[in-house]
Design an enzyme around this catalytic site. Sequence first.
Site, PDB file in Angstrom:
ATOM      1  N   GLU A  49       0.866  -1.181   0.000  1.00  6.41           N
ATOM      2  CA  GLU A  49       0.000   0.000   0.000  1.00  6.41           C
ATOM      3  C   GLU A  49       0.895   1.220   0.000  1.00  6.41           C
ATOM      4  O   GLU A  49       1.703   1.378   0.907  1.00  6.41           O
ATOM      5  CB  GLU A  49      -0.808   0.100   1.298  1.00  6.41           C
ATOM      6  CG  GLU A  49      -1.780  -0.981   1.596  1.00  6.41           C
ATOM      7  CD  GLU A  49      -2.329  -0.791   3.020  1.00  6.41           C
ATOM      8  OE1 GLU A  49      -2.157   0.293   3.619  1.00  6.41           O
ATOM      9  OE2 GLU A  49      -2.913  -1.747   3.529  1.00  6.41           O
ATOM     10  N   ASP A  60      -4.508   8.642  11.472  1.00  4.54           N
ATOM     11  CA  ASP A  60      -3.158   8.120  11.681  1.00  4.54           C
ATOM     12  C   ASP A  60      -2.557   8.536  13.008  1.00  4.54           C
ATOM     13  O   ASP A  60      -2.730   9.663  13.462  1.00  4.54           O
ATOM     14  CB  ASP A  60      -2.243   8.573  10.537  1.00  4.54           C
ATOM     15  CG  ASP A  60      -2.541   7.810   9.258  1.00  4.54           C
ATOM     16  OD1 ASP A  60      -2.486   6.571   9.308  1.00  4.54           O
ATOM     17  OD2 ASP A  60      -2.850   8.439   8.226  1.00  4.54           O
TER      18      ASP A  60
END
Lengths: 264, 422
Positions: A49, A60
Site C-alpha cells: 500500500e 493516523d
Amino acid sequence: MTTLQTVFEKARSENRAALVGYLPAGFPTKDGAVAAATAMVEAGCDVIEIGLPYSDPLMDGPTIQDAVHRSLTNGTRIADVMRTVEGVARTGAATLVMTYWNPVDRYGAERFARDLASAGGAGTITPDLTPEESDPWLTASREAGIDTVFLVAPSSPDERIERVVSCCTGFVYAASLMGVTGARETVGSAAEGLVKKTRAHTSLPVCVGLGVGNGSQAAEVAAYADGVIVGSAFIRRLLDAPDEKSGLASVRELTYELARGVRR
Amino acid sequence: MTQSAQGGQPASEAEGTLITPADLAGTRGGEPDVHGKFGVFGGRYVPEALIPALDEVAAEYDKARTDLGFIREFDHLLRTYAGRPTTITEVARFAEQAGGARILLKREDLTHTGAHKINNVLGQALLTKRLGKTRVIAETGAGQHGVATATAAALMGLECVIYMGAVDCERQALNVARMKLLGATVVPVTNGSQTLKDAINEAFRDWVTNVDHTHYLFGTVAGPHPFPEIVRDFASIIGVEARRQVLELTGRLPDAVAAAVGGGSNAIGIFHAFIGDENVQLHGYEAGGRGAESGEHALTLTKGSVGVLHGSRTYVLQDEEGQTIESHSISAGLDYPGVGPEHAWLKDSGRAVYHGITDAEAMEAFALLARTEGIIPALESSHALAGALKLGRELGPEATILVNLSGRGDKDMGTAMKYFNL
C-alpha cells in the site's frame, strides 16, 4: 499488473495469509520509498500500500503522521505517488494507494482512477470514504478496472458491515481495534470476532490491520484472517535507522520476520 | 389580549421556555436531508469506526429535540446558568462611523463564560448525559469553546479533555489557565499548523479510540453529520431572542444581520431565525488576515474551493492537489481553513453573502467600540463590527443592522497590548 485476486489465490494455495505492507510515497525520500517497498517485496510482502501523503491525516497515529509530514516537506505530489506506484508495481507486488478522500476528490475521481490504473496500480484503500459518499469512486474505479477496499471496524454493526462489503472488491480491511494507526503491544481482541462477522457477509478475503508490528502478532492474525497489514512498524524501522542503507536492511529483516509469521 | 398588547410576549415564553420544540424541530427551512446534506454540502467523510457513534448521537438528538423534559432542562440552564436572555444594545456613538445607520448588538458577550459557545455546550452536555457517556473532549481555537466545555463538564461532573493548537495556547494563555482551573486537561497540539484544524484532527483521534465512553462535544457547525445541525440548533437561541427583541424595540425586522464566520456557529446561531425573512439580508464576515492577496487569511468562503475537510463537504482553503492551506487570522477563533456546510449552502444559494475583513480593519473596530461604547468585544466579533460599519455606509441612515457580538474581548488583551502598544 498483479491483481489482488492473484495474490490471495496464491496465498491460499500455499495455505498461508498474505502479507500487506504500507509506506507513504516520498518517505524517506521519493526514490527511497520505492527502494524500501522493493526490499519489502523481495523479503516477502505480497501487497504494497502506497500512502498518499495528506495534510490532515486524522486516522493516523504519530508514526505515520511523522512520515507523512516529512514526505510533504519533501514536496511529494500526486504525480510522485503515481511514479512510486509504477516503480513498486514493477516488482510484481499488487500495489494499492491508501488515501484520504479529499486529494482524490480534488484531482478528479475519474482522472485519479485512470492514472492509477495506467501506473500499474491494483486499487485503493479509502479510510474516510463512507459507502454513502462512495458512488462516484465506485463508478470511476470500475471503469478503470481497479479494486476498491473499504474498512470495517469493531464498532460496526451487521448492517454497516453489509453496506461496506458491498462497496469492496479485492478484499475487506478489518480494523483490529478502535483507534488510529500504530504498532501496539497486543493485537486488538476484537479482531477475530470482526473477521468472523465480516465473513458472514462476503466471500472476499478479509485482512486485518492496525496495531500489528511483529512476527508473532502476524502469526496470531494469520490464523484467522486472509491477510496481515503492517504499516507503522516499517516506518519506525526507517525513522530509527542512522542511514538509508541500514534502514533498508532493517525493513528487510522485519519483512522476513513477518513473512515467517504469516506462514506459521 | 393580543401579543402586541402584551409587549410582544412571544409564544415561547407563554409556554415558559426561551427555546421551544418548534425552534428545534427543523421547520425553519434549510434543513439537511437524512444524510446530513445541505444541497451538495455536508454529509459524512469519516472512518467507518465512528459511524455508529455519529448514528447514536443523531438518534439521541432526534429524541431530545421533541422531548419537553429535555427542552425544559436546557431552558433552565440557559436562564439560571448562562444568563439568558441576553439583551440587545443600541450603539449610537459607534454607529456614527457607519453613515448613521442604526446598529444593534446582540450581547452574547454577557453570557456566562463570555461568548456564545455556552449555548451549544450546555445543550450537548445534556445530550452527553442522555447518551450515558462520562467523558467529553473538545477542540478549541480561541479557547472560548474549550472554556465553555470545561465549564459545563465541571457543572455536570464529566471528565474533560481539551485539544488546543500550541500556537493558540500561547496567544490565548488566559483561557488555557481558565480551563485548567475548571478541572479540564488541556492538550497542546504540536503537529501541522498547531492551530484549530490540528486540534480537530487530534480530537478525532481521541474520539475513535475512546468512543465507547466519550462524547466529542464539537464546537462549531462544521464536521460530519449530525454536528452541523445540532450545533446550529443549540446556537439558534441567539437569533430567536434577537429577532423578537429587535421587533419589540424597533417595530420591524432589521434590514441586515451581521456576524463573524470562522467555523460559523455564532453566525448560523443568529442567522437561522431570519432564514425565512426574505427581506432581511444576512452577511457573514470572514478573517481577511493580512489581505486577500497576501495569501495569509482565513477567507474560506470568499477565496476557497469545494472540498472535504474534517468529515464534511464544504468550502476549504486547499491547493490544487487537495492539501489544506494553513489559514491566518489575528483572531484565533476565525483561524480555520474550513467552514460549516450550511454556510457553503447559504453562499451558493445566495441567501447569505460573505465578505473578508482584514486584521487591521477588525482591530480598528475593536478599539472603536471600546472607546465609543465602553464595550470590549472579542477579536472574532470585531470582524462583524467592522463589517457592520461598511454595511451601514452602503445601506444608508434608514437601515437597521443587527450584529452578533459573539464574545467579550478580555481573552484578547495580550494581542491588543502588542498591537496598540498599550
